[in-house]
Design a protein around this motif. Sequence first.
Motif, PDB file in Angstrom:
ATOM      1  N   SER A 101      19.707   4.038   0.566  1.00  0.00           N
ATOM      2  CA  SER A 101      19.542   2.529   0.687  1.00  0.00           C
ATOM      3  C   SER A 101      18.466   1.938   0.166  1.00  0.00           C
ATOM      4  N   ARG A 102      18.473   0.793  -0.232  1.00  0.00           N
ATOM      5  CA  ARG A 102      17.172   0.141  -0.556  1.00  0.00           C
ATOM      6  C   ARG A 102      15.897   0.325   0.429  1.00  0.00           C
ATOM      7  N   GLU A 103      16.479   0.213   1.721  1.00  0.00           N
ATOM      8  CA  GLU A 103      15.378   0.423   2.627  1.00  0.00           C
ATOM      9  C   GLU A 103      14.820   1.935   2.635  1.00  0.00           C
ATOM     10  N   ASN A 104      15.457   2.556   2.552  1.00  0.00           N
ATOM     11  CA  ASN A 104      14.747   4.279   2.347  1.00  0.00           C
ATOM     12  C   ASN A 104      14.342   4.595   1.254  1.00  0.00           C
ATOM     13  N   CYS A 105      14.390   3.793   0.052  1.00  0.00           N
ATOM     14  CA  CYS A 105      13.496   4.006  -1.116  1.00  0.00           C
ATOM     15  C   CYS A 105      11.994   3.893  -1.284  1.00  0.00           C
ATOM     16  N   HIS A 106      11.139   4.752  -1.565  1.00  0.00           N
ATOM     17  CA  HIS A 106       9.753   4.730  -1.593  1.00  0.00           C
ATOM     18  C   HIS A 106       9.492   3.827  -3.071  1.00  0.00           C
ATOM     19  N   PRO A 107       8.513   3.517  -3.018  1.00  0.00           N
ATOM     20  CA  PRO A 107       7.254   3.455  -2.203  1.00  0.00           C
ATOM     21  C   PRO A 107       7.537   2.300  -1.038  1.00  0.00           C
ATOM     22  N   PHE A 108       7.101   2.503   0.054  1.00  0.00           N
ATOM     23  CA  PHE A 108       6.710   1.637   1.182  1.00  0.00           C
ATOM     24  C   PHE A 108       5.603   0.879   1.147  1.00  0.00           C
ATOM     25  N   THR A 109       5.343  -0.479   1.345  1.00  0.00           N
ATOM     26  CA  THR A 109       4.322  -1.313   1.212  1.00  0.00           C
ATOM     27  C   THR A 109       4.043  -2.145   2.540  1.00  0.00           C
ATOM     28  N   TRP A 110       2.841  -2.387   2.657  1.00  0.00           N
ATOM     29  CA  TRP A 110       2.636  -3.063   3.884  1.00  0.00           C
ATOM     30  C   TRP A 110       0.950  -3.793   3.360  1.00  0.00           C
ATOM     31  N   SER A 111       0.991  -5.218   3.223  1.00  0.00           N
ATOM     32  CA  SER A 111      -0.181  -5.792   2.925  1.00  0.00           C
ATOM     33  C   SER A 111      -0.663  -5.231   1.579  1.00  0.00           C
ATOM     34  N   TRP A 127      -1.437  -1.891   0.783  1.00  0.00           N
ATOM     35  CA  TRP A 127      -1.022  -0.614   0.897  1.00  0.00           C
ATOM     36  C   TRP A 127       0.415  -0.246   0.140  1.00  0.00           C
ATOM     37  N   SER A 128       0.435   1.025  -0.523  1.00  0.00           N
ATOM     38  CA  SER A 128       1.590   1.392  -1.028  1.00  0.00           C
ATOM     39  C   SER A 128       1.594   2.658  -0.713  1.00  0.00           C
ATOM     40  N   PHE A 129       2.621   3.320  -0.251  1.00  0.00           N
ATOM     41  CA  PHE A 129       2.959   4.854   0.295  1.00  0.00           C
ATOM     42  C   PHE A 129       3.896   5.386  -0.382  1.00  0.00           C
ATOM     43  N   MET A 130       4.042   6.685  -0.697  1.00  0.00           N
ATOM     44  CA  MET A 130       5.144   7.236  -1.052  1.00  0.00           C
ATOM     45  C   MET A 130       4.927   8.715  -0.689  1.00  0.00           C
ATOM     46  N   HIS A 131       6.124   9.493  -0.574  1.00  0.00           N
ATOM     47  CA  HIS A 131       5.871  10.760  -0.074  1.00  0.00           C
ATOM     48  C   HIS A 131       7.020  11.813  -0.617  1.00  0.00           C
ATOM     49  N   PHE A 161       4.198   6.787   7.203  1.00  0.00           N
ATOM     50  CA  PHE A 161       3.349   5.516   6.719  1.00  0.00           C
ATOM     51  C   PHE A 161       3.268   4.426   7.943  1.00  0.00           C
ATOM     52  N   LEU A 162       4.191   4.281   8.582  1.00  0.00           N
ATOM     53  CA  LEU A 162       3.667   3.406   9.870  1.00  0.00           C
ATOM     54  C   LEU A 162       2.973   4.074  10.936  1.00  0.00           C
ATOM     55  N   LEU A 163       2.941   5.495  10.983  1.00  0.00           N
ATOM     56  CA  LEU A 163       2.061   6.067  11.904  1.00  0.00           C
ATOM     57  C   LEU A 163       0.501   6.189  11.141  1.00  0.00           C
ATOM     58  N   LEU A 164       0.460   6.209   9.846  1.00  0.00           N
ATOM     59  CA  LEU A 164      -0.798   5.933   9.176  1.00  0.00           C
ATOM     60  C   LEU A 164      -1.417   4.440   9.589  1.00  0.00           C
ATOM     61  N   LEU A 165      -0.633   3.646   9.318  1.00  0.00           N
ATOM     62  CA  LEU A 165      -1.050   2.319   9.674  1.00  0.00           C
ATOM     63  C   LEU A 165      -1.655   2.413  11.220  1.00  0.00           C
TER      64      LEU A 165
END
Length: 258
Positions: A95-105, A107-111, A147-151
């Motif tokens: 799903s689109r929600e499960n595609c990286h990169p994840f972003t907030w403010s 920050w961009s994150f991928m794994h 990513f959320l744990l990092l934040l």
Amino acid sequence: MCRWLSYVGKSVFMDELLYQPDHSLVSQSKDATKAVTTVNADGFGLSWYGEKASPATYHEILPAWSDKNLKSIAEHTRSHCFLAHVRASTGATTSRENCHPFTWSKWSFMHNGQIPSFDRLRMGLEQHLDENWYLLRRGTTDSELLFLLLLQNGLDQNPQQAIYRTLEMVEQAISLKDIDEPFKACIALSDGKNILGVRYSSDGKPPTLFYKKKSGAVVMASEPYDESRAGWKNVPPQSLVEITDGSVSVTPLSVSDS
């Protein structure tokens, strides 16, 4: 497993890295050579920085090689910093929600990798999140939770410390459940100016990671994007990579599960 590429330096058209090389990331989505999974067809994503501090994003569930919109965006968009990811799912839905990169403010994150026995660990790890971070969760992947744990652990204030705390938190959760499979984490993080990379695994055998210095820039990727592989350096297992102003620092990671 997934393939990804990150870039920071002088502004370039993104297709110069994503499409033009003979073993580009888009080519790797069909034929990866350094991954357990050769084909990465469970969606893709792109985040890039322009004049604003926060990144633009594009996600799609199609295979990267079949999406004309991605090709058009990459051919016509310059960026000084971008992250791109082609996905091979380890269990979560496509799903689109499960595609990286994840972003907030900013920050961009991928794994690339996985939290082992995630169905057993998910609830306990999610309980570490304060409500404001938990409510940002949109998908079902272990990667988004990382990513959320990092934040939660202070990514905005001290990225290096947040990385250590998050890896230790996952290792502690694995130890409490007596899970034998390794936690694998090959991570890229960016604030639009710098890139942080992690190559880590509980068993000391993490997914591959390489970097290459170019004229006025640095690329870090799961595998080299050119057949000759000239100039690429292998990041050792259990390492933290810091890319700032064209310089690359690689330091050992020591993570405790106690």
